[in-house]
Scaffold this motif. Structure first.
Motif, PDB file in Angstrom:
ATOM      1  N   LYS A 397      14.230  -4.302  31.474  1.00 12.29           N
ATOM      2  CA  LYS A 397      13.015  -3.554  31.787  1.00 12.29           C
ATOM      3  C   LYS A 397      12.343  -3.154  30.475  1.00 12.29           C
ATOM      4  CE  LYS A 397      13.421  -3.681  36.263  1.00 12.29           C
ATOM      5  NZ  LYS A 397      12.516  -4.590  37.023  1.00 12.29           N
ATOM      6  N   HIS A 409      12.667   0.616  41.357  1.00 13.65           N
ATOM      7  CA  HIS A 409      13.733  -0.107  40.676  1.00 13.65           C
ATOM      8  C   HIS A 409      15.086   0.226  41.273  1.00 13.65           C
ATOM      9  CE1 HIS A 409      11.198  -0.698  36.739  1.00 13.65           C
ATOM     10  NE2 HIS A 409      10.683  -1.286  37.807  1.00 13.65           N
ATOM     11  N   PHE A 413      17.488  -2.681  42.511  1.00 13.87           N
ATOM     12  CA  PHE A 413      18.841  -2.880  41.971  1.00 13.87           C
ATOM     13  C   PHE A 413      19.916  -2.769  43.055  1.00 13.87           C
ATOM     14  CE2 PHE A 413      17.285  -1.090  37.639  1.00 13.87           C
ATOM     15  CZ  PHE A 413      16.604  -2.276  37.400  1.00 13.87           C
ATOM     16  N   VAL A 429      21.448  -2.049  32.739  1.00  9.88           N
ATOM     17  CA  VAL A 429      19.993  -2.004  32.618  1.00  9.88           C
ATOM     18  C   VAL A 429      19.646  -1.927  31.128  1.00  9.88           C
ATOM     19  CG1 VAL A 429      17.861  -0.882  33.363  1.00  9.88           C
ATOM     20  CG2 VAL A 429      19.925  -0.698  34.782  1.00  9.88           C
TER      21      VAL A 429
END
Length: 505
Positions: A397, A409, A413, A429
């Motif tokens: 990201k 998000h 995820f 991440v």
């Protein structure tokens, strides 16, 4: 290199010199304590006023003052402001020899320094040196004022000092290695350069203070970058610069550029040859550069634009992704200006895709891990085999501001985790930075994952540190990376990663 990248390579003696340079009456017993206190006080270390104060060498003896400047000038001309100890000593000797040699060339002096300025400054310089073998603070200050009034650079001062037999030492005697080493210690005690060791000893100006040092020392662009600026100008523009300085305008474009570099004409001096409109036209061709402002501001805008240029040697010439890896942090932070100047992207939309490709390169080539193919298009950016029954997923990201981990998000995820055919032991991440709220979201995602999946946030700079340094944490001849390093929920900070590599690899 940033402080956080340099400190792990430094021993106690050299760490102590940094601490003493900006923190008084602080005593620590271990190297790790020193590293932690330096990182905690990085704002004070990079404070502009502290750096400017420590760049004032007037209270030092003549040899220390001059060599401090020679050392910093030599480092500023290098990519990354870095040189091995032996190369740095050679560069200082080479710089001193070059100035002495140029000072004996009357034609060079005639084109480099205005005749009236040379006559006036030389007369005052001779008088200042008459009484003894050193200059006092009062004399130095007078010369500095006169130099600025006559529009002379510090290098011009050295050239004229050499012409009267006072540079680098009396009778133009070069400094010895022992004298240079003494100045290296002085600069460390001022927190201006750092010494660390890998295969050999290196000296570096940390990235946190490099730009301040450059501007305070009167430097503007490395020759390599300056040549790029000059190459972007056309022949007529180069002729304008040379004509304004009464320098020969004949020859090919490359000859003109070589002449400008040879005469040590500062970028600001060269650009001042143009009018305000001409400077605006140059700026209009530099994407993202600010066009408006006074003439001086426009000159500075051009210099600032090219200051962002760097051309590091490709990490791996056999793999095109290595060029993306070289600009990993810039991709993570969406530093469009740097990415465009260095021709990494031609469209802003490329950033996310290239960030992903650079991460795949990092895991595959730098950590030696096997990537697992994923079917379809709705999946995480990458997948690694953790064990026969478990995998690690990661997602990139890129953001200009610290990552906040929005709910969209979170839903994205959790879908990746639950839909994978194998248990996801860790979801990583990768971001440029993250907020406290993002850390809380990571902990929440673990609780909602239904698989007890660890969810870790990691900065691109820290992941790259792991990629570059993990082998040094192993005593094995052919070490293998252990993914247990990432198996954690929350933030994977630099210190935590170092601690985990110490026992996992």
């Amino acid at each position: 290199m940033y402080l956080q990248d340099i400190l792990p390579k430094m021993s106690k003696l050299y760490l102590g010199r940094i601490v003493d340079s900006f923190l008084k009456d602080v005593r620590m017993d271990t190297e790790e304590e020193m590293r932690e206190v330096i990182i905690r006080n990085v704002d004070e270390f990079q404070n502009k006023e502290r750096v400017k104060r420590n760049l004032n060498f007037n209270t030092e003896i003549r040899d220390i003052t001059l060599l401090n400047e020679m050392i910093l000038l030599s480092l500023m001309e290098q990519q990354g402001y870095l040189l091995s100890e032996s190369d740095l000593i050679n560069e200082v000797e080479k710089l001193e020899s070059e100035i002495v040699e140029q000072s004996t060339d009357d034609d060079y002096i005639k084109t480099a320094i205005c005749n009236d300025a040379e006559r006036i400054y030389s007369a005052v310089l001779i008088e200042a040196w008459k009484k003894d073998d050193s200059l006092n603070t009062h004399e130095i200050n007078i010369l500095n004022v006169l130099r600025k009034e006559l529009d002379l650079s510090k290098r011009d001062h050295y050239l004229l000092e050499s012409r009267i037999g006072r540079f680098p030492q009396k009778n133009n005697k070069l400094h010895t290695t022992k004298q240079i080493e003494k100045s290296l210690r002085n600069l460390q005690s001022r927190g201006l350069i750092l010494r660390f060791k890998e295969d050999t000893s290196y000296y570096i100006i940390p990235k946190e203070i490099a730009r301040i040092v450059r501007y305070e020392m009167g430097g503007e662009l490395r020759n390599e970058v300056y040549e790029t600026l000059l190459n972007d100008l056309n022949v007529n523009q180069l002729k304008v610069i040379l004509t304004s300085l009464n320098i020969n305008i004949s020859g090919k474009k490359s000859d003109m550029i070589e002449r400008i570099i040879k005469h040590n004409i500062l970028p600001s001096t060269a650009l001042n040859a143009f009018g305000t409109k001409d400077l605006s036209d140059i700026l209009k061709n530099l994407e993202g550069a600010k066009v408006s402002g006074t003439k001086g501001e426009r000159v500075q805008n051009i210099i600032d634009y090219y200051e962002n240029i760097s051309t590091p040697i490709s990490t791996d010439p056999t793999d095109s992704r290595s060029r993306l890896y070289d600009f990993y942090e810039e991709l993570a932070s969406r530093d469009y200006k740097a990415l465009r100047v260095n021709k990494i992207i031609d469209k802003d939309l490329n950033v996310e895709k290239y960030f992903e490709e650079a991460t795949r390169y990092l895991f595959e080539k730098k950590l030696g891990l096997e990537l697992v193919d994923m079917k379809g298009s709705k999946h995480a950016d990458g997948k690694l085999k953790y064990s026969s029954k478990e995998v690690i997923l990661w997602d990139n990201k890129s953001t200009e501001k610290p990552y906040t981990f929005p709910e969209s998000h979170f839903d994205q995820f959790i879908g990746y985790i639950r839909s994978d055919e194998t248990r996801v032991t860790t979801f990583l991440v990768v971001v440029q930075d993250y907020t406290k709220e993002a850390v809380a979201q990571a902990q929440k995602l673990k609780a909602f994952s239904e698989q007890d999946t660890d969810v870790a946030l990691i900065k691109a700079s820290d992941l790259k540190y792991v990629a570059e340094e993990w082998k040094s944490y192993s005593d094995q001849k052919n070490p293998k990376f252990n993914l247990q390093v990432f198996n954690l929920t929350g933030e994977l900070s630099r210190n935590l990663l170092m601690s985990r590599m110490a026992w996992a690899i």
